[in-house]
Design an enzyme around this catalytic site. Structure first.
Site, PDB file in Angstrom:
ATOM      1  N   THR A 112       0.832  -1.210   0.000  1.00 46.51           N
ATOM      2  CA  THR A 112       0.000   0.000   0.000  1.00 46.51           C
ATOM      3  C   THR A 112       0.866   1.260   0.000  1.00 46.51           C
ATOM      4  O   THR A 112       0.700   2.153  -0.846  1.00 46.51           O
ATOM      5  CB  THR A 112      -0.909  -0.004   1.250  1.00 46.51           C
TER       6      THR A 112
ATOM      7  N   LYS B 240       2.683   4.083  18.347  1.00 48.44           N
ATOM      8  CA  LYS B 240       2.731   5.486  17.905  1.00 48.44           C
ATOM      9  C   LYS B 240       2.901   6.416  19.103  1.00 48.44           C
ATOM     10  O   LYS B 240       3.670   7.383  19.049  1.00 48.44           O
ATOM     11  CB  LYS B 240       1.449   5.815  17.125  1.00 48.44           C
TER      12      LYS B 240
HETATM   13  P1  NAP Z   1       1.800  -4.073   2.814  1.00 48.24           P
HETATM   14  O1  NAP Z   1       0.770  -3.526   1.905  1.00 48.24           O
HETATM   15  O2  NAP Z   1       1.547  -5.358   3.505  1.00 48.24           O
HETATM   16  O3  NAP Z   1       3.157  -4.171   1.987  1.00 48.24           O
HETATM   17  C1  NAP Z   1       4.304  -4.726   2.531  1.00 48.24           C
HETATM   18  C2  NAP Z   1       5.307  -4.848   1.435  1.00 48.24           C
HETATM   19  O4  NAP Z   1       6.526  -5.344   1.964  1.00 48.24           O
HETATM   20  C3  NAP Z   1       4.890  -5.789   0.300  1.00 48.24           C
HETATM   21  O5  NAP Z   1       5.194  -5.214  -0.936  1.00 48.24           O
HETATM   22  C4  NAP Z   1       5.753  -7.031   0.533  1.00 48.24           C
HETATM   23  O6  NAP Z   1       6.085  -7.706  -0.651  1.00 48.24           O
HETATM   24  C5  NAP Z   1       6.992  -6.403   1.114  1.00 48.24           C
HETATM   25  N1  NAP Z   1       7.763  -7.324   1.942  1.00 48.24           N
HETATM   26  C6  NAP Z   1       7.376  -7.995   3.032  1.00 48.24           C
HETATM   27  N2  NAP Z   1       8.357  -8.781   3.482  1.00 48.24           N
HETATM   28  C7  NAP Z   1       9.391  -8.603   2.635  1.00 48.24           C
HETATM   29  C8  NAP Z   1      10.689  -9.143   2.538  1.00 48.24           C
HETATM   30  N3  NAP Z   1      11.124 -10.044   3.415  1.00 48.24           N
HETATM   31  N4  NAP Z   1      11.471  -8.721   1.533  1.00 48.24           N
HETATM   32  C9  NAP Z   1      11.048  -7.823   0.626  1.00 48.24           C
HETATM   33  N5  NAP Z   1       9.836  -7.272   0.663  1.00 48.24           N
HETATM   34  C10 NAP Z   1       9.013  -7.669   1.649  1.00 48.24           C
HETATM   35  O7  NAP Z   1       2.153  -3.017   3.982  1.00 48.24           O
HETATM   36  P2  NAP Z   1       1.835  -1.465   4.000  1.00 48.24           P
HETATM   37  O8  NAP Z   1       0.432  -1.275   4.431  1.00 48.24           O
HETATM   38  O9  NAP Z   1       2.311  -0.834   2.765  1.00 48.24           O
HETATM   39  O10 NAP Z   1       2.728  -0.999   5.253  1.00 48.24           O
HETATM   40  C11 NAP Z   1       4.116  -0.813   5.130  1.00 48.24           C
HETATM   41  C12 NAP Z   1       4.627  -0.130   6.392  1.00 48.24           C
HETATM   42  O11 NAP Z   1       3.940   1.111   6.562  1.00 48.24           O
HETATM   43  C13 NAP Z   1       4.373  -0.906   7.697  1.00 48.24           C
HETATM   44  O12 NAP Z   1       5.413  -0.663   8.604  1.00 48.24           O
HETATM   45  C14 NAP Z   1       3.080  -0.282   8.207  1.00 48.24           C
HETATM   46  O13 NAP Z   1       2.924  -0.412   9.591  1.00 48.24           O
HETATM   47  C15 NAP Z   1       3.324   1.149   7.832  1.00 48.24           C
HETATM   48  N6  NAP Z   1       2.112   1.966   7.715  1.00 48.24           N
HETATM   49  C16 NAP Z   1       1.121   1.573   6.887  1.00 48.24           C
HETATM   50  C17 NAP Z   1       0.009   2.367   6.762  1.00 48.24           C
HETATM   51  C18 NAP Z   1      -1.113   2.002   5.840  1.00 48.24           C
HETATM   52  O14 NAP Z   1      -2.087   2.746   5.762  1.00 48.24           O
HETATM   53  N7  NAP Z   1      -1.036   0.894   5.112  1.00 48.24           N
HETATM   54  C19 NAP Z   1      -0.097   3.556   7.499  1.00 48.24           C
HETATM   55  C20 NAP Z   1       0.954   3.936   8.327  1.00 48.24           C
HETATM   56  C21 NAP Z   1       2.061   3.125   8.418  1.00 48.24           C
HETATM   57  P3  NAP Z   1       4.976  -8.411  -1.587  1.00 48.24           P
HETATM   58  O15 NAP Z   1       4.100  -7.306  -2.083  1.00 48.24           O
HETATM   59  O16 NAP Z   1       5.735  -9.060  -2.686  1.00 48.24           O
HETATM   60  O17 NAP Z   1       4.253  -9.366  -0.705  1.00 48.24           O
HETATM   61  N1  HSE Z   2      -3.817  -0.126  11.297  1.00 50.26           N
HETATM   62  C1  HSE Z   2      -3.494   1.276  11.385  1.00 50.26           C
HETATM   63  C2  HSE Z   2      -4.768   2.061  11.675  1.00 50.26           C
HETATM   64  C3  HSE Z   2      -2.866   1.713  10.068  1.00 50.26           C
HETATM   65  O1  HSE Z   2      -5.860   1.502  11.623  1.00 50.26           O
HETATM   66  O2  HSE Z   2      -4.684   3.232  12.023  1.00 50.26           O
HETATM   67  C4  HSE Z   2      -2.158   3.022  10.163  1.00 50.26           C
HETATM   68  O3  HSE Z   2      -1.077   2.972  11.019  1.00 50.26           O
END
Ligand code: NAP
Ligand code: HSE
Length: 428
Positions: free
Chosen positions: A14, A207
């Site tokens: 994402t 956080k």
């Molecule tokens: P996500 O959609 O699950 O994406 C994770 C990515 O990491 C995927 O592309 C995955 O690869 C890759 N990955 C996982 N393990 C790996 C490895 N061993 N080697 C290489 N690549 C690997 O997660 P996300 O929602 O983008 O979140 C990413 C970070 O941002 C996290 O720390 C999360 O807590 C933080 N965050 C997210 C949000 C949000 O709204 N989503 C908000 C604030 C913070 P594949 O795609 O090939 O599986």
């Molecule tokens: N799971 C988290 C939330 C994503 O619902 O706020 C953003 O950190």
């Protein structure tokens, strides 16, 4: 001409895809704003064949994020995989050792290992930036570290988990129970891979640990946070709190007290008409109080592709401009180890009891509270349904310890059915 800032991005989910889109869409604007081109050189994810909806053909592919972090042709390692250990930690360490600045959205990693990583960064003369780790698109880290640097911060609090706020506000507006809404969040893809991180209050507590560190100059101390999730909140609590003029929020509060650093992440009641009470859906809100500014309220999207990538790019642009600020706003070696204040400052509490239909039952409840030193501000009894009547009590300010004595008394008496609910009322 100034050289381009070269990025290596690990994680194309994402957030990672959102970052790629901004770099591609706004290349000229970013250059105009920072005075440098911002270029992606190499990327990493698990599956090289997945269609991610963006063109990755221009970038080198690394199967191993640690190898990506060590590449000589990147300046900044952008970690967007997640996880408090494993490849996230290993690759961030590799990046720092090999002279790269780090941008990450990984609150779990920094809440648990932030002190160690900040020290590693400083020893290597590098920085770690993490705007996206707290409250998604809200620039709260920058506000606290830079804009409010002239203040002694007295309290930081807020709603920092969009999933929990979505569940709690939908319980109210849609009259749906917790379990149905939990299932809806799973279907909508709102939940973390481990949903307990969301509903158990852990994600929001990660956080809070980061905000408290910057606000109070202390080492991030996740273990010092009193954490309680929203799993026990019922529709009755939502309704009856509303009836008394309150809404229930998963609220994080960090403040310095004479007894140490108080950090709490728990369901609390806030006045329905307050900005926190009015906060709907997945939106986040952070309230910062300082001696000079008094109160600042920041509100915005706490998650999602665009908002989180926006925060990552804010950090990337700062690095392109040459801004180097210590991870938690001051040198890591100067951060204090704060003693955790285990019990919160006295506060009013909301109590909900199921009172059995027996003569003198209400008097017994009042006596238990009085014996524990807990004074009643307001009380309301509803009609009996079968043999039990819901009773709501708002106490005057009391300590949690005194309240626990009363709760034990309720359990031992023969006039209270089921487990009483006790929620703190936060002054906001
Ligand atoms: P996500 O959609 O699950 O994406 C994770 C990515 O990491 C995927 O592309 C995955 O690869 C890759 N990955 C996982 N393990 C790996 C490895 N061993 N080697 C290489 N690549 C690997 O997660 P996300 O929602 O983008 O979140 C990413 C970070 O941002 C996290 O720390 C999360 O807590 C933080 N965050 C997210 C949000 C949000 O709204 N989503 C908000 C604030 C913070 P594949 O795609 O090939 O599986
Ligand atoms: N799971 C988290 C939330 C994503 O619902 O706020 C953003 O950190």
């Amino acid at each position: 001409m100034t050289q381009a800032l070269r990025l290596g991005i690990a994680g194309l989910g994402t957030v990672g895809v959102g970052v790629v889109k901004i770099v591609r869409r706004h290349a000229e604007m970013l250059k105009a704003r920072t005075g440098r081109s911002i270029e992606i050189v190499a990327v990493s994810a698990r599956d090289p064949n997945k269609d991610r909806g963006v063109n990755l053909a221009d970038y080198a592919w690394e199967t191993d994020p640690v190898a990506l972090a060590k590449r000589d042709d990147i300046d900044v390692y952008v970690e967007l995989m997640g996880g408090e250990n494993g490849p996230a930690k290993a690759s961030v360490e590799a990046a720092l050792v090999s002279g790269k600045d780090v941008v990450t959205a990984n609150k779990a990693l920094l809440a648990i290992h932030g002190q160690e990583l900040a020290e590693q960064a400083e020893a290597a003369g590098r920085v770690i930036r993490f705007e996206a780790a707290v409250a998604g698109g809200i620039p709260v880290i920058k506000s606290l570290t830079e804009g409010l640097a002239g203040n002694e911060i007295t309290r930081v609090m807020g709603v920092m988990n969009g999933t929990c706020n979505y569940i709690l506000t939908r319980m109210q507006s849609q009259r749906q129970g917790y379990n149905a809404l939990f299932d809806e969040c799973a279907e909508l893809g709102y939940l973390e891979a481990d949903p307990n991180l969301d509903v158990g209050g852990i994600d929001a507590a990660h956080k809070l640990a980061l905000l408290a560190s910057i606000a109070f100059g202390t080492k991030p101390n996740f273990d010092g946070i009193e954490i309680e999730g929203i799993q026990q909140i019922s529709l009755d609590d939502i309704d009856q709190a509303e009836d008394m003029g309150f809404r229930i929020k998963l609220l994080g509060v960090a403040q310095r007290t004479a007894r140490g650093l108080e950090q709490r992440m728990q369901p609390c009641l806030v006045p329905s008409d307050s900005p926190l009470g009015q906060l709907e859906g997945g939106t986040n809100m952070v309230v910062i109080e300082g001696d000079a500014v008094e109160q600042v309220v920041l509100r915005g999207p706490g998650a999602g592709e665009g908002p989180t990538a926006s925060a990552v790019m804010g950090d990337v642009c700062d690095l392109a401009r040459g801004l180097q600020i210590p991870t938690f706003g001051r040198p890591a070696t100067s951060l204090e180890t704060a003693a955790p204040a285990v019990t919160g400052l006295p506060a009013p509490y909301y109590l909900r009891l199921g009172l059995l239909d027996k003569p003198g039952a209400l008097a017994k409840v009042a006596a238990i509270l009085g014996d524990a030193g807990v004074s009643i501000d307001r009380m309301r009894q509803y009609a009996h349904a079968e043999s039990t009547a819901p009773v709501l009590i708002v106490t005057h300010k009391t300590t949690r310890a005194a309240l626990d004595v009363a709760l034990d008394g309720f359990r031992e008496t023969d006039v209270v059915a089921g487990a009483p609910v006790a929620l703190r009322i936060e002054e906001v």
